[in-house]
Design a protein around this motif. Sequence first.
Motif, PDB file in Angstrom:
ATOM      1  N   HIS A   1       0.846  -1.186   0.000  1.00  0.00           N
ATOM      2  CA  HIS A   1       0.000   0.000   0.000  1.00  0.00           C
ATOM      3  C   HIS A   1       0.891   1.248   0.000  1.00  0.00           C
ATOM      4  O   HIS A   1       1.982   1.241   0.573  1.00  0.00           O
ATOM      5  CB  HIS A   1      -0.914  -0.005   1.233  1.00  0.00           C
ATOM      6  CG  HIS A   1      -0.234  -0.482   2.464  1.00  0.00           C
ATOM      7  ND1 HIS A   1      -0.263  -1.797   2.859  1.00  0.00           N
ATOM      8  CD2 HIS A   1       0.541   0.165   3.369  1.00  0.00           C
ATOM      9  CE1 HIS A   1       0.451  -1.935   3.970  1.00  0.00           C
ATOM     10  NE2 HIS A   1       0.946  -0.764   4.288  1.00  0.00           N
TER      11      HIS A   1
ATOM     12  N   ARG B   1       2.492   4.724   1.082  1.00  0.00           N
ATOM     13  CA  ARG B   1       2.698   5.341   2.385  1.00  0.00           C
ATOM     14  C   ARG B   1       3.336   6.709   2.196  1.00  0.00           C
ATOM     15  O   ARG B   1       4.101   6.912   1.267  1.00  0.00           O
ATOM     16  CB  ARG B   1       3.611   4.493   3.270  1.00  0.00           C
ATOM     17  CG  ARG B   1       3.123   3.097   3.467  1.00  0.00           C
ATOM     18  CD  ARG B   1       3.832   2.331   4.540  1.00  0.00           C
ATOM     19  NE  ARG B   1       5.283   2.430   4.578  1.00  0.00           N
ATOM     20  CZ  ARG B   1       6.017   2.008   5.591  1.00  0.00           C
ATOM     21  NH1 ARG B   1       5.449   1.460   6.625  1.00  0.00           N
ATOM     22  NH2 ARG B   1       7.324   2.114   5.575  1.00  0.00           N
TER      23      ARG B   1
ATOM     24  N   ALA C   1       0.932  13.141   2.778  1.00  0.00           N
ATOM     25  CA  ALA C   1      -0.027  12.171   2.249  1.00  0.00           C
ATOM     26  C   ALA C   1      -1.075  12.871   1.387  1.00  0.00           C
ATOM     27  O   ALA C   1      -1.471  12.363   0.323  1.00  0.00           O
ATOM     28  CB  ALA C   1      -0.701  11.412   3.387  1.00  0.00           C
TER      29      ALA C   1
ATOM     30  N   GLN D   1       0.286  13.584  -1.904  1.00  0.00           N
ATOM     31  CA  GLN D   1       0.371  12.386  -2.747  1.00  0.00           C
ATOM     32  C   GLN D   1      -0.993  11.923  -3.245  1.00  0.00           C
ATOM     33  O   GLN D   1      -1.087  10.938  -3.961  1.00  0.00           O
ATOM     34  CB  GLN D   1       1.023  11.237  -1.979  1.00  0.00           C
ATOM     35  CG  GLN D   1       2.492  11.420  -1.732  1.00  0.00           C
ATOM     36  CD  GLN D   1       3.104  10.246  -0.984  1.00  0.00           C
ATOM     37  OE1 GLN D   1       2.507   9.182  -0.900  1.00  0.00           O
ATOM     38  NE2 GLN D   1       4.281  10.459  -0.442  1.00  0.00           N
TER      39      GLN D   1
ATOM     40  N   MET E   1      -3.693  11.114  -1.152  1.00  0.00           N
ATOM     41  CA  MET E   1      -4.429  10.298  -0.184  1.00  0.00           C
ATOM     42  C   MET E   1      -5.455  11.165   0.534  1.00  0.00           C
ATOM     43  O   MET E   1      -5.298  12.384   0.617  1.00  0.00           O
ATOM     44  CB  MET E   1      -3.478   9.688   0.842  1.00  0.00           C
ATOM     45  CG  MET E   1      -2.488   8.723   0.279  1.00  0.00           C
ATOM     46  SD  MET E   1      -1.489   8.041   1.611  1.00  0.00           S
ATOM     47  CE  MET E   1       0.009   7.663   0.750  1.00  0.00           C
ATOM     48  N   ASP E   2      -6.493  10.539   1.056  1.00  0.00           N
ATOM     49  CA  ASP E   2      -7.528  11.241   1.799  1.00  0.00           C
ATOM     50  C   ASP E   2      -7.026  11.514   3.222  1.00  0.00           C
ATOM     51  O   ASP E   2      -6.798  10.577   3.982  1.00  0.00           O
ATOM     52  CB  ASP E   2      -8.806  10.394   1.835  1.00  0.00           C
ATOM     53  CG  ASP E   2      -9.943  11.093   2.549  1.00  0.00           C
ATOM     54  OD1 ASP E   2      -9.818  12.306   2.800  1.00  0.00           O
ATOM     55  OD2 ASP E   2     -10.947  10.427   2.850  1.00  0.00           O
TER      56      ASP E   2
ATOM     57  N   ARG F   1      -8.759   9.749   6.233  1.00  0.00           N
ATOM     58  CA  ARG F   1      -8.747   8.290   6.359  1.00  0.00           C
ATOM     59  C   ARG F   1      -7.309   7.776   6.486  1.00  0.00           C
ATOM     60  O   ARG F   1      -6.927   6.822   5.822  1.00  0.00           O
ATOM     61  CB  ARG F   1      -9.403   7.647   5.134  1.00  0.00           C
ATOM     62  CG  ARG F   1     -10.872   7.951   5.003  1.00  0.00           C
ATOM     63  CD  ARG F   1     -11.490   7.302   3.791  1.00  0.00           C
ATOM     64  NE  ARG F   1     -10.933   6.012   3.413  1.00  0.00           N
ATOM     65  CZ  ARG F   1     -11.244   4.847   3.987  1.00  0.00           C
ATOM     66  NH1 ARG F   1     -12.095   4.821   4.978  1.00  0.00           N
ATOM     67  NH2 ARG F   1     -10.709   3.720   3.558  1.00  0.00           N
ATOM     68  N   LEU F   2      -6.525   8.409   7.327  1.00  0.00           N
ATOM     69  CA  LEU F   2      -5.119   8.016   7.472  1.00  0.00           C
ATOM     70  C   LEU F   2      -4.884   7.287   8.787  1.00  0.00           C
ATOM     71  O   LEU F   2      -5.522   7.557   9.794  1.00  0.00           O
ATOM     72  CB  LEU F   2      -4.214   9.245   7.404  1.00  0.00           C
ATOM     73  CG  LEU F   2      -4.077   9.900   6.044  1.00  0.00           C
ATOM     74  CD1 LEU F   2      -3.214  11.135   6.151  1.00  0.00           C
ATOM     75  CD2 LEU F   2      -3.518   8.952   5.013  1.00  0.00           C
TER      76      LEU F   2
ATOM     77  N   ARG G   1      -0.476   5.799   6.233  1.00  0.00           N
ATOM     78  CA  ARG G   1      -1.108   5.222   5.036  1.00  0.00           C
ATOM     79  C   ARG G   1      -2.609   5.333   5.182  1.00  0.00           C
ATOM     80  O   ARG G   1      -3.122   5.604   6.266  1.00  0.00           O
ATOM     81  CB  ARG G   1      -0.700   3.769   4.845  1.00  0.00           C
ATOM     82  CG  ARG G   1      -1.190   2.834   5.931  1.00  0.00           C
ATOM     83  CD  ARG G   1      -0.856   1.394   5.583  1.00  0.00           C
ATOM     84  NE  ARG G   1      -1.113   0.512   6.686  1.00  0.00           N
ATOM     85  CZ  ARG G   1      -2.275  -0.088   6.922  1.00  0.00           C
ATOM     86  NH1 ARG G   1      -3.303   0.125   6.126  1.00  0.00           N
ATOM     87  NH2 ARG G   1      -2.421  -0.894   7.948  1.00  0.00           N
ATOM     88  N   GLU G   2      -3.296   5.128   4.060  1.00  0.00           N
ATOM     89  CA  GLU G   2      -4.752   5.149   4.104  1.00  0.00           C
ATOM     90  C   GLU G   2      -5.268   3.885   4.765  1.00  0.00           C
ATOM     91  O   GLU G   2      -4.662   2.821   4.656  1.00  0.00           O
ATOM     92  CB  GLU G   2      -5.333   5.269   2.696  1.00  0.00           C
ATOM     93  CG  GLU G   2      -5.412   6.690   2.214  1.00  0.00           C
ATOM     94  CD  GLU G   2      -6.227   6.831   0.952  1.00  0.00           C
ATOM     95  OE1 GLU G   2      -6.285   5.865   0.162  1.00  0.00           O
ATOM     96  OE2 GLU G   2      -6.792   7.908   0.746  1.00  0.00           O
TER      97      GLU G   2
ATOM     98  N   GLN H   1      -7.207   0.635   5.161  1.00  0.00           N
ATOM     99  CA  GLN H   1      -7.681  -0.396   4.236  1.00  0.00           C
ATOM    100  C   GLN H   1      -8.963  -1.015   4.794  1.00  0.00           C
ATOM    101  O   GLN H   1      -9.197  -0.977   6.001  1.00  0.00           O
ATOM    102  CB  GLN H   1      -6.612  -1.484   4.073  1.00  0.00           C
ATOM    103  CG  GLN H   1      -5.250  -0.965   3.645  1.00  0.00           C
ATOM    104  CD  GLN H   1      -5.266  -0.290   2.297  1.00  0.00           C
ATOM    105  OE1 GLN H   1      -5.936  -0.753   1.380  1.00  0.00           O
ATOM    106  NE2 GLN H   1      -4.573   0.828   2.179  1.00  0.00           N
TER     107      GLN H   1
END
Length: 173
Positions: free
Chosen positions: A22, A24, A80, A83, A85-86, A89-90, A129-130, A132
Amino acid sequence: GGGVSTPDTPVEIRNKAQHHSHPRARAIVWNVKTSMKKLNLVCKLVRKAHVDAALLQLSLQPRKPARFIRKLIHEAKYNAAAQGMDPERLLVDEVRIGRASFLKRLDIKGRGKTGMRRKPYCNIFVFVREIQPTDEFEHHSLKRKRPRWKRDIAEMKAGLREQYAAQSREGRQ
């Protein structure tokens, strides 16, 4: 050293980074003036936690290293978002700390003797990371669970109350 490989035994590879499936985002700070023990006490609080919950936990923490970790998590959250990503939601995937150099100073003792005073420095790496679908950290809460023995006592009292109520109903009839 390397290992000898035959077709049925693979070569053991050391010091290679772990592969993550995933994406990061990371934030790093070098040479923080604190010891590894003090830093690890704070890092334990936020590992594998939702980013917003971790920031809340660190804002309430009186220890000095909490400020460094909090700034790093903010920076990793910003990275993040850059990049794609939301940010809502981290998850704090990993907080890694490493020993940096020591500042050595003279320690003057009695009777003309001296020693060395070591002042420790550390490096901190934060990876986010988001979340999962397989993670159980989606609904992370800072509320503490009651200890098991307290829950057992509460269940036992509730059962006794029901028995007493049933006996008193039977006695009235």
